[in-house]
Design an enzyme around this catalytic site. Structure first.
Site, PDB file in Angstrom:
ATOM      1  N   ASP A  11      48.048  21.921 -12.442  1.00 34.34           N
ATOM      2  CA  ASP A  11      47.110  22.209 -11.372  1.00 34.34           C
ATOM      3  C   ASP A  11      45.996  21.164 -11.459  1.00 34.34           C
ATOM      4  O   ASP A  11      45.786  20.550 -12.508  1.00 34.34           O
ATOM      5  CB  ASP A  11      46.560  23.627 -11.570  1.00 34.34           C
ATOM      6  CG  ASP A  11      45.432  23.921 -10.617  1.00 34.34           C
ATOM      7  OD1 ASP A  11      45.626  23.726  -9.400  1.00 34.34           O
ATOM      8  OD2 ASP A  11      44.349  24.332 -11.081  1.00 34.34           O
ATOM      9  N   ASP A  13      42.369  21.263  -9.618  1.00 38.90           N
ATOM     10  CA  ASP A  13      40.973  21.738  -9.673  1.00 38.90           C
ATOM     11  C   ASP A  13      40.846  22.895 -10.660  1.00 38.90           C
ATOM     12  O   ASP A  13      41.549  23.896 -10.553  1.00 38.90           O
ATOM     13  CB  ASP A  13      40.519  22.190  -8.286  1.00 38.90           C
ATOM     14  CG  ASP A  13      40.641  21.084  -7.230  1.00 38.90           C
ATOM     15  OD1 ASP A  13      40.946  19.939  -7.594  1.00 38.90           O
ATOM     16  OD2 ASP A  13      40.436  21.374  -6.046  1.00 38.90           O
TER      17      ASP A  13
HETATM   18 MG   LIG Z   1      42.866  25.500 -10.118  1.00 34.53          MG
END
Ligand SMILES: [Mg+2]
Ligand SMILES: [Zn+2]
Length: 189
Positions: A11, A13
Protein backbone atom coordinates in the site's frame (compact mmCIF):
# COMPACT_ATOMS: atom_id res chain seq x y z
CA UNK A 1 6.94 -25.70 -10.32
CA UNK A 2 6.06 -22.69 -12.39
CA UNK A 3 8.41 -19.87 -13.29
CA UNK A 4 6.13 -17.39 -11.64
CA UNK A 5 7.75 -14.88 -9.30
CA UNK A 6 6.84 -13.93 -5.76
CA UNK A 7 5.74 -10.40 -5.04
CA UNK A 8 5.29 -8.08 -2.13
CA UNK A 9 2.39 -5.71 -2.70
CA UNK A 10 2.72 -2.45 -0.81
CA UNK A 11 0.00 0.00 0.00
CA UNK A 12 1.22 3.56 -0.55
CA UNK A 13 -0.36 6.11 1.83
CA UNK A 14 0.22 5.25 5.48
CA UNK A 15 2.59 2.42 4.55
CA UNK A 16 5.45 3.86 2.41
CA UNK A 17 4.63 7.53 2.83
CA UNK A 18 2.73 9.39 5.51
CA UNK A 19 -1.04 9.35 5.35
CA UNK A 20 -1.90 12.86 4.16
CA UNK A 21 -5.52 12.70 3.04
CA UNK A 22 -5.43 13.29 -0.71
CA UNK A 23 -1.88 14.45 -1.43
CA UNK A 24 -1.92 16.66 -4.51
CA UNK A 25 1.55 18.21 -4.35
CA UNK A 26 4.97 16.55 -4.29
CA UNK A 27 5.90 18.37 -1.07
CA UNK A 28 3.08 16.44 0.63
CA UNK A 29 4.74 13.11 -0.26
CA UNK A 30 6.64 12.41 2.94
CA UNK A 31 8.58 9.17 3.16
CA UNK A 32 8.80 7.29 6.42
CA UNK A 33 12.50 7.13 7.33
CA UNK A 34 12.65 3.33 6.90
CA UNK A 35 10.74 2.94 3.63
CA UNK A 36 13.62 3.01 1.16
CA UNK A 37 15.70 0.56 3.21
CA UNK A 38 12.70 -1.75 3.55
CA UNK A 39 12.08 -1.83 -0.20
CA UNK A 40 15.79 -2.48 -0.82
CA UNK A 41 15.57 -5.40 1.62
CA UNK A 42 12.65 -6.85 -0.32
CA UNK A 43 14.52 -6.38 -3.62
CA UNK A 44 17.51 -8.24 -2.19
CA UNK A 45 15.16 -11.04 -1.10
CA UNK A 46 14.21 -11.58 -4.73
CA UNK A 47 10.67 -10.22 -4.49
CA UNK A 48 8.93 -8.22 -7.17
CA UNK A 49 7.79 -5.06 -5.36
CA UNK A 50 4.48 -3.63 -6.53
CA UNK A 51 2.62 -0.63 -5.14
CA UNK A 52 -1.18 -1.03 -5.13
CA UNK A 53 -3.10 2.06 -4.07
CA UNK A 54 -6.67 3.34 -3.94
CA UNK A 55 -6.63 6.88 -5.34
CA UNK A 56 -10.29 7.84 -5.09
CA UNK A 57 -9.22 11.49 -5.02
CA UNK A 58 -9.33 11.16 -8.82
CA UNK A 59 -12.99 10.04 -8.87
CA UNK A 60 -13.86 12.70 -6.29
CA UNK A 61 -12.29 15.43 -8.41
CA UNK A 62 -9.76 16.31 -5.68
CA UNK A 63 -6.59 14.95 -7.27
CA UNK A 64 -5.85 15.39 -10.98
CA UNK A 65 -5.02 11.99 -12.45
CA UNK A 66 -1.72 13.15 -14.04
CA UNK A 67 -0.51 14.05 -10.56
CA UNK A 68 -0.79 10.42 -9.49
CA UNK A 69 1.64 9.42 -12.26
CA UNK A 70 3.90 12.30 -11.29
CA UNK A 71 3.85 11.23 -7.64
CA UNK A 72 4.76 7.67 -8.60
CA UNK A 73 7.68 8.88 -10.73
CA UNK A 74 8.86 10.91 -7.76
CA UNK A 75 8.56 7.94 -5.38
CA UNK A 76 10.44 5.74 -7.87
CA UNK A 77 13.21 8.29 -8.24
CA UNK A 78 13.62 8.68 -4.49
CA UNK A 79 13.75 4.91 -4.12
CA UNK A 80 16.30 4.58 -6.91
CA UNK A 81 18.44 7.24 -5.23
CA UNK A 82 18.58 4.98 -2.20
CA UNK A 83 19.35 1.83 -4.18
CA UNK A 84 15.78 0.51 -3.97
CA UNK A 85 13.44 -0.47 -6.80
CA UNK A 86 9.67 -0.46 -7.14
CA UNK A 87 8.85 -2.67 -10.09
CA UNK A 88 5.37 -1.34 -10.82
CA UNK A 89 2.57 0.89 -9.57
CA UNK A 90 -1.13 0.08 -9.90
CA UNK A 91 -3.85 2.40 -8.70
CA UNK A 92 -7.63 2.47 -8.56
CA UNK A 93 -9.06 5.77 -9.80
CA UNK A 94 -12.66 4.85 -8.97
CA UNK A 95 -15.13 5.47 -6.16
CA UNK A 96 -18.86 4.71 -5.73
CA UNK A 97 -19.54 8.47 -5.25
CA UNK A 98 -17.60 9.55 -8.33
CA UNK A 99 -18.77 12.65 -10.15
CA UNK A 100 -18.32 10.86 -13.48
CA UNK A 101 -20.57 7.75 -13.62
CA UNK A 102 -17.84 5.98 -15.61
CA UNK A 103 -15.63 6.11 -12.50
CA UNK A 104 -18.18 4.59 -10.11
CA UNK A 105 -18.09 0.84 -10.47
CA UNK A 106 -14.92 -1.22 -10.63
CA UNK A 107 -13.26 -4.44 -9.54
CA UNK A 108 -10.00 -2.82 -8.48
CA UNK A 109 -10.81 -0.65 -5.46
CA UNK A 110 -9.34 -2.50 -2.48
CA UNK A 111 -10.62 -4.71 -0.81
CA UNK A 112 -11.42 -6.00 -4.28
CA UNK A 113 -8.56 -8.02 -5.78
CA UNK A 114 -8.40 -6.38 -9.24
CA UNK A 115 -5.13 -4.47 -8.87
CA UNK A 116 -3.21 -7.52 -7.65
CA UNK A 117 -4.71 -9.76 -10.31
CA UNK A 118 -3.80 -7.28 -13.03
CA UNK A 119 -0.23 -7.12 -11.72
CA UNK A 120 -0.06 -10.92 -11.61
CA UNK A 121 -1.16 -11.14 -15.24
CA UNK A 122 1.24 -8.41 -16.38
CA UNK A 123 4.29 -9.47 -14.38
CA UNK A 124 3.92 -13.25 -14.04
CA UNK A 125 3.38 -13.45 -10.28
CA UNK A 126 2.56 -16.39 -8.04
CA UNK A 127 -0.01 -14.78 -5.78
CA UNK A 128 -0.27 -17.74 -3.41
CA UNK A 129 3.40 -17.24 -2.48
CA UNK A 130 3.17 -13.45 -2.31
CA UNK A 131 2.55 -10.94 0.48
CA UNK A 132 0.66 -7.69 0.96
CA UNK A 133 1.57 -4.95 3.43
CA UNK A 134 -0.85 -2.16 4.33
CA UNK A 135 -2.22 0.03 7.11
CA UNK A 136 -5.87 -0.90 6.48
CA UNK A 137 -7.59 -4.25 6.70
CA UNK A 138 -9.01 -3.66 3.24
CA UNK A 139 -5.45 -3.72 1.85
CA UNK A 140 -5.06 -7.21 3.25
CA UNK A 141 -8.60 -8.20 2.30
CA UNK A 142 -7.75 -7.56 -1.34
CA UNK A 143 -5.22 -10.36 -1.18
CA UNK A 144 -7.36 -12.84 0.67
CA UNK A 145 -9.20 -14.48 -2.28
CA UNK A 146 -5.87 -15.36 -3.91
CA UNK A 147 -4.11 -16.59 -0.78
CA UNK A 148 -1.78 -13.59 -0.48
CA UNK A 149 -0.51 -13.37 3.10
CA UNK A 150 -1.21 -10.08 4.82
CA UNK A 151 0.86 -7.89 7.12
CA UNK A 152 -0.85 -4.92 8.80
CA UNK A 153 1.45 -2.07 9.82
CA UNK A 154 0.76 0.30 12.72
CA UNK A 155 1.76 3.40 10.71
CA UNK A 156 -0.89 5.52 8.95
CA UNK A 157 -4.27 4.44 10.35
CA UNK A 158 -2.92 1.04 11.34
CA UNK A 159 -3.16 1.53 15.10
CA UNK A 160 -6.88 2.26 14.82
CA UNK A 161 -7.35 -0.63 12.43
CA UNK A 162 -5.63 -2.93 14.91
CA UNK A 163 -8.43 -2.22 17.41
CA UNK A 164 -11.09 -3.03 14.81
CA UNK A 165 -11.00 -6.74 15.41
CA UNK A 166 -14.24 -7.37 13.48
CA UNK A 167 -12.43 -6.44 10.28
CA UNK A 168 -9.33 -8.46 10.99
CA UNK A 169 -8.25 -10.63 8.08
CA UNK A 170 -7.65 -14.24 9.19
CA UNK A 171 -4.09 -15.47 8.84
CA UNK A 172 -2.58 -11.99 8.85
CA UNK A 173 -0.03 -10.60 11.27
CA UNK A 174 0.49 -7.11 12.73
CA UNK A 175 3.86 -5.37 13.01
CA UNK A 176 5.01 -1.82 13.74
CA UNK A 177 6.00 -0.64 10.30
CA UNK A 178 7.23 -1.49 6.82
CA UNK A 179 10.75 -2.21 8.09
CA UNK A 180 9.41 -4.87 10.45
CA UNK A 181 7.14 -6.19 7.72
CA UNK A 182 10.06 -6.63 5.31
CA UNK A 183 12.15 -8.36 7.97
CA UNK A 184 9.27 -10.72 8.80
CA UNK A 185 8.61 -11.53 5.14
CA UNK A 186 12.26 -12.43 4.57
CA UNK A 187 12.14 -14.87 7.48
CA UNK A 188 9.27 -16.85 5.95
CA UNK A 189 10.21 -20.12 4.24
MG1 LIG B 1 -2.98 3.17 3.39
ZN1 LIG C 1 -11.06 0.76 -9.38
Amino acid sequence: MSGLRRAVFLDRDGTIIEEAGYPDRLDRILFYPFSIDAVRTLNAGGFVVVVVTNQSGIARGIVPEPFVGEAHHYISDRMRGGGARIDAFYYCRHHPDAIDPALRGCDCRKPQPGLMRQAAADLGLDLSRSFVVGDRWKDLGAGQPDGIRGVLVRTGVGRDQEQDTAERVPGSIIVDDLAAAAAWILRQP
